[in-house]
Scaffold this active site. Structure first.
Site, short mmCIF file in Angstrom:
data_model
loop_
_atom_site.label_atom_id
_atom_site.label_comp_id
_atom_site.label_asym_id
_atom_site.label_seq_id
_atom_site.Cartn_x
_atom_site.Cartn_y
_atom_site.Cartn_z
N ASN A 1 27.03 -25.31 49.01
CA ASN A 1 28.30 -25.80 48.53
C ASN A 1 28.83 -24.69 47.59
OD1 ASN A 1 30.28 -27.14 47.28
ND2 ASN A 1 29.33 -29.12 46.86
N ARG B 1 29.59 -26.80 53.16
CA ARG B 1 30.81 -27.85 52.68
C ARG B 1 31.95 -27.05 52.58
NH1 ARG B 1 32.53 -29.89 47.03
NH2 ARG B 1 33.77 -31.75 47.56
N HIS C 1 36.30 -36.25 49.53
CA HIS C 1 34.79 -36.89 49.16
C HIS C 1 34.20 -37.71 50.65
CE1 HIS C 1 35.78 -37.57 44.76
NE2 HIS C 1 35.27 -36.30 44.97
N ARG D 1 41.78 -36.07 35.91
CA ARG D 1 43.06 -36.61 36.87
C ARG D 1 43.46 -37.68 36.43
NH1 ARG D 1 39.38 -34.87 41.91
NH2 ARG D 1 39.28 -32.72 41.35
N GLU E 1 25.23 -35.85 49.61
CA GLU E 1 26.20 -35.03 50.47
C GLU E 1 25.48 -33.83 51.33
OE1 GLU E 1 30.41 -34.91 48.60
OE2 GLU E 1 28.76 -35.09 46.92
#
Length: 401
Positions: free
Chosen positions: A7, A94, A183, A242, A385
């Site tokens: 990743n 990823r 996600h 955010r 993940e």
């Protein structure tokens, strides 16, 4: 089969090595501050039931140097788990944005790489780093099959009514402006775990991924039918930095009335808003401490954070025509009992009844936190993940062969 999962971020690199079909990694690592002075490597090896940790600080100018250091740690005496990089069968990458082109895990070819480059403008903070990781891995693990797993792929099952925006169609057909969602690897992983746990492949599930970035998905029979992030990861829930969903007119107001340049507005909404903007901290642990001390900003921020999640639960329950399970995952979702408590308040109409004692437990495994009589399950499921990427690589190669 040795599957090495990468990743790659703009200045970081996370990795895990799996000897599939075993689901426990034999090593995991994180490299931070790539391209800056004092790069930090944390490398852990799991062999013979024991854990060995290596921490190094050195200057790594780029991802090539970082991965070369990883290869050294993978192969040298003391930390090595393989003899040679040629023992790696698959490298799973990823990749954050796959656009509409990629709805499945894909073997990386020159044509696939060109497509990923063409999507840089949709994920300028992520896809370039992901791409760099691919190019470096091709050189260092030249015998391995390189595979891309896209964060957006899981959401490609959404119906058009869910992913289209109410703007002229040409912006979608010519420019690709639509809901993509993110996600996806995490949502897919935990949704599959719910189906297995409930022994119900048709389960109606709302997955709630709460970390520094936050998103939700409505999942029916293992397929995503709606998700909270949109064209970019800015939309939806309140996050660490955010803003989440906001009236688009706020952007016009900031630009025309306050004279803020677009770059500054972009930075404001992505990096200076959310919990950071509300409280001064993006770390939920710090916000929770402030809330416990009676800080009114922290109290309000938690209420806003939970309320936004509740609104999405309500809309997704409508989209699913009911709900069998709510699932909390990722750093905040797995570890913040207060968030789960606030989210599950006043949810009796959906059959959600939280057990306060169960909710307070932290054990790092799949667990129910609802009361025994609760019609809807409330679950905490640690996401993984990297394991999901490894599993998808295995499935893809089995199909190819």
């Amino acid at each position: 089969m040795n599957i090495f999962v990468i990743n790659a971020g703009s200045s970081s690199l996370k990795y895990q090595l799996f000897k599939m079909p075993a689901e426990q990694p034999i090593c995991v690592g994180l490299i931070e501050r790539i391209g800056l002075s004092g790069s930090i490597i944390n490398h852990k090896v799991f062999t013979g039931g024991q854990e060995k940790t290596v921490r190094e600080e050195l200057d790594l100018p780029d991802h090539q140097a970082a991965l070369q250091e990883v290869v050294k740690l993978l192969t040298e005496a003391g930390t090595g788990v393989i003899q040679d990089p040629g023992e790696i069968d698959v490298v799973g990458h990823r990749v954050v944005h796959g656009g509409e082109r990629f709805s499945d895990t894909t073997v990386i070819t020159p044509a696939v790489k060109e497509q990923i480059k063409m999507l840089f403008h949709l994920a300028p903070l992520h896809n370039p780093g992901n791409f760099q990781g691919i190019e470096v891995a091709e050189n260092l693990f030249h015998k391995a099959t390189q595979v891309a797993v896209f964060d957006t792929a899981f959401h490609q099952t959404m119906p058009e009514k869910a992913y289209r925006y109410a703007i002229p169609a040409s912006f979608y057909t010519q420019d690709g402006v639509r809901v993509y969602g993110f996600h996806g690897t995490s949502h897919k992983y935990v949704a599959a775990k719910v189906g297995e746990y409930l022994d119900n492949p048709e389960a109606k599930v709302i997955t709630i991924h709460l970390g520094n970035g936050c998103s939700m998905a409505a999942v029916k029979a293992g397929k995503c039918i709606d998700t909270s992030m949109g064209f970019t990861p800015l939309d939806g829930l309140i996050m660490g930095t955010r803003s989440g969903a906001i009236d688009a007119s706020v952007v016009f107001y900031l630009a025309s009335k306050l004279g803020m340049p677009m770059e500054q507005i972009d930075n404001l909404l992505n990096k200076k808003s959310g919990m950071l903007g509300l409280t001064g901290s993006s770390d939920m642990r710090e916000v929770q401490k402030a809330r416990a001390a009676g800080d009114p900003d922290a109290i309000l921020a938690y209420e806003m954070y939970a309320y936004r999640i509740q609104k999405y639960i309500g809309s997704y329950a409508a989209a699913l025509n009911g709900v069998d399970a709510l699932v909390f995952t990722a750093g905040v979702g797995e570890n913040d009992a207060l968030t789960r408590e606030l989210v599950c308040q006043n949810m009796e109409y959906l059959g959600v009844h939280l057990d306060q004692t169960r909710n307070a437990v932290r054990n790092g495994s799949l667990r129910e936190i609802n009361t025994p009589e609760s019609p809807a399950k409330v679950l905490v499921i640690p996401t993984n993940e990297e394991l999901e990427i490894a599993n998808q690589c295995c499935q893809l190669l089995a199909e190819v062969r």
